[in-house]
Each structure stands twice: as C-alpha cells, then as structure tokens.
Enzyme design. Sequence first.
Site, PDB file in Angstrom:
ATOM      1  N   ASP A 100       0.877  -1.174   0.000  1.00  5.44           N
ATOM      2  CA  ASP A 100       0.000   0.000   0.000  1.00  5.44           C
ATOM      3  C   ASP A 100       0.915   1.225   0.000  1.00  5.44           C
ATOM      4  O   ASP A 100       1.383   1.679   1.042  1.00  5.44           O
ATOM      5  CB  ASP A 100      -0.903  -0.021   1.223  1.00  5.44           C
ATOM      6  N   GLU A 141       0.850   2.258  13.194  1.00  6.03           N
ATOM      7  CA  GLU A 141      -0.147   2.217  12.124  1.00  6.03           C
ATOM      8  C   GLU A 141      -1.284   1.372  12.672  1.00  6.03           C
ATOM      9  O   GLU A 141      -1.349   0.175  12.452  1.00  6.03           O
ATOM     10  CB  GLU A 141       0.472   1.626  10.851  1.00  6.03           C
ATOM     11  N   GLU A 179     -10.942  -3.377  14.788  1.00  2.00           N
ATOM     12  CA  GLU A 179      -9.840  -4.065  15.472  1.00  2.00           C
ATOM     13  C   GLU A 179      -9.449  -3.389  16.785  1.00  2.00           C
ATOM     14  O   GLU A 179      -8.715  -3.955  17.578  1.00  2.00           O
ATOM     15  CB  GLU A 179      -8.597  -4.225  14.590  1.00  2.00           C
ATOM     16  N   HIS A 192      -5.335   0.020   0.980  1.00  2.00           N
ATOM     17  CA  HIS A 192      -5.859  -1.302   1.345  1.00  2.00           C
ATOM     18  C   HIS A 192      -7.060  -1.193   2.273  1.00  2.00           C
ATOM     19  O   HIS A 192      -7.796  -2.159   2.452  1.00  2.00           O
ATOM     20  CB  HIS A 192      -4.758  -2.160   1.985  1.00  2.00           C
TER      21      HIS A 192
END
Length: 387
Positions: free
Chosen positions: A85, A178, A187, A327
């Site tokens: 990405d 990240e 998440e 992504h």
Amino acid sequence: MDQHIRFDQVIEEATESSNLNESMSEPDSSVVACDDRAVQDSVGDPRVPFTDSDDKISYSDDKTSADYYFDSYSHFGIHEEMLKDVVRTKTYQNVIYQNKFLFKNKVVLDVGAGTGILSLFCAKAGAKHVYAVECSHMADMAKEIVESNGYSNVITVLKGKIEEMDLPVAKVDIIISEWMGYFLLFENMLNTVLYARDKWLVDDGVVLPDKASLYLTAIEDADYKEDKIEFWNNVYEFNMSCIKKQAIMEPLVDTVDQNQIVTNCQLLKTMDISKMAPGDASFTAPFKLVAERDDYIHALVAYFDVSFTKCHKSIGFSTGPRSRATHWKQTVLYLEDVLTICEGEAIVGSLAVAPNMKNPRDVDIALKYSLHGRRSTVSKVQFYVMR
C-alpha cells in the site's frame, strides 16, 4: 464498484507526497448538521449494544475476534498487502525521513510493529533507540529482519501485548503506530496506542499520527446492491431472504468509484490521538448529506483521513473515494430502502459507533436517517456489526 484495482495501477501515479491534499477539499464543512440532542435521544448511548431482540447477530462459535486477531497478523500475506500500500507506507516513510529533527537521538516506541518497517525507518532517521512491540509470531521475523539490516544495536523487538509488558526504559519520546483499521476503528487497536501513550510517553512527547477524522457520504450503487443483497431473495428459485437481513447488517469493505457519490462528504468525528481518552472512540455524530444531483441512494459510505501535524510541514493521507486507493478501501453501509433524492434535498441523521460488547475488536454501528423529499419519504434506524 471496481473490485479489481491492480497494485500497478495504484503505484503508477504514486509520488513522494501523500494524497491528503486531494481529499482535504472533499468534505463540505459548510453544511449545517442536525440537532445533536435530538439525535442522541433517538439513537441512545453509544456505549451500549445497538441490537435488540429483533436485530441480533448470531455468532456461530464461542471464539471472539480477539482470539483470532493476533494470529491473523502472523501470516505474511497481510503484511505484504500493507507494505505494498504505497499511500500508507510511503506517507510514513516521508513523515520520518523528512522530519529527522523529530527522531534524532530520541527513544521511539513502535506499537504493533509487524515486520518492523516503521522501526527501520526511525532507526535510519537517527533515532537513539527503537522498541518495536509486536504480539503476533511476526515478531520473530521482525527480529531477523532487524539483524539482517544491521540495526540490532538500535532496534529491540519485544514480543507480547503492550498492556502486559514492561519496557526496558521508563519513558519514550515518540510513539509511532499504524493502528487504523477498516472504518478507522475496526480491530480496536487505538486503545492500545492510548494505553502506551499514558504509560510511557514523556510529557512533551509526540504521537504519530496525531489526528484521525471519519467522514460520511452517500452513493448510488444499484448493480452491486442487487448482486450482494437482493441476490438472496431468489437463489435458484428458492427464497433465502432470511440471509438478506444478516447480509445487510454487515458493512462491506470495497472500493467505491467517485462517480457514484451523490451528496457532499460530511465530517463526523476528528480524534486527537495525543489528547483523547479511550472512551472517546465511542461517539454519536450528526450528519446532513445534501444531494448534488437527482439520483438514487443505495448506501452510505464511510472513510477516514489521518494527519501528522507535528511535522515541519503537515503530512497525511485519505482513504476517500476521490483519493488514491489504499488497502483500507471504503466502508459501505447498505440501506434497506432505495432513496429517490432530488438535487438540494438532504438525508439527515446520526451515526453512533462503539466497540461490540461481545467482541471489543468488532464495531457496532447504529445509523439513524430520514429523508423528506419530493419523491421519497423515509425515517429509519439500521444496525450494523463490523466483524
């Protein structure tokens, strides 16, 4: 929607700069949102589950998404996708290499280090020491990668959960991560970054990135909705519409063509990662999406921007439909009704977001929306679970 965007198409126009400048003009901040109190009363407390007895999602096993989370990051494929990405990885590289004054002789904590790419960038930029924390088995590979590139004296890879470990140092100068998931918050890794910030970051320390914003827009998407949702009405002449209700409650992560956008793009929430509390990731935000042409509305679409404002020159990137593909793609929330909207008319409502009560790494979304137009009148609440 284009499901077949090739990596070479993404990289073809990639430059040393990020894509944020393209997207920052996207949202129409002049649009006045609806009354926040009325929205809050209608949707309720974002900290509680949204699903009622009629709208519950069935889980097929006793394992939670958290059980699978770290194991999923042990597989190289997901890291390959993230490294390829270009928008994502090149932006982080530019932030670090173009702002070496931030990293020179500083102690850095890399939260969720993966392959260690961000740690390697920091070490090359002159960091005094980098502690790369990774809970999955990829930590073993990261150690080997660090050694292979000659940075063992600068980078220490630590395997384990950040909440369960003690660092070899009392404080760090910079936290880099990240952490962003689909829909920004999927998440729930943000809370891990905030935990590390509160425990180890010096008072004048830097968190990178330090700003994240979530946006909403509306699209026409008849063909894809027909293929993914309405499909269940007639499957080889059998009625499987019971699955349709479940399918529409699961947000779709996909690439949206910018030509499908029918309304303005509305800012829902901006989070300051350097100051926010963990509970701030649960919120209810009002929106007002005004049609820019006569069309049909089949879904609302969420995307996010991130910014690194502590740099010499602010850098960032967007995951919006008008920016280069990442992504993360976009998150599509299909509506039960097809809305016929005329130019100038508005879809008004609110979006409530909170961690799922059963699986905290999943996200509960409650969407309240209404349209009172010349050709459509609707007022509804829909629930989604991102898992």
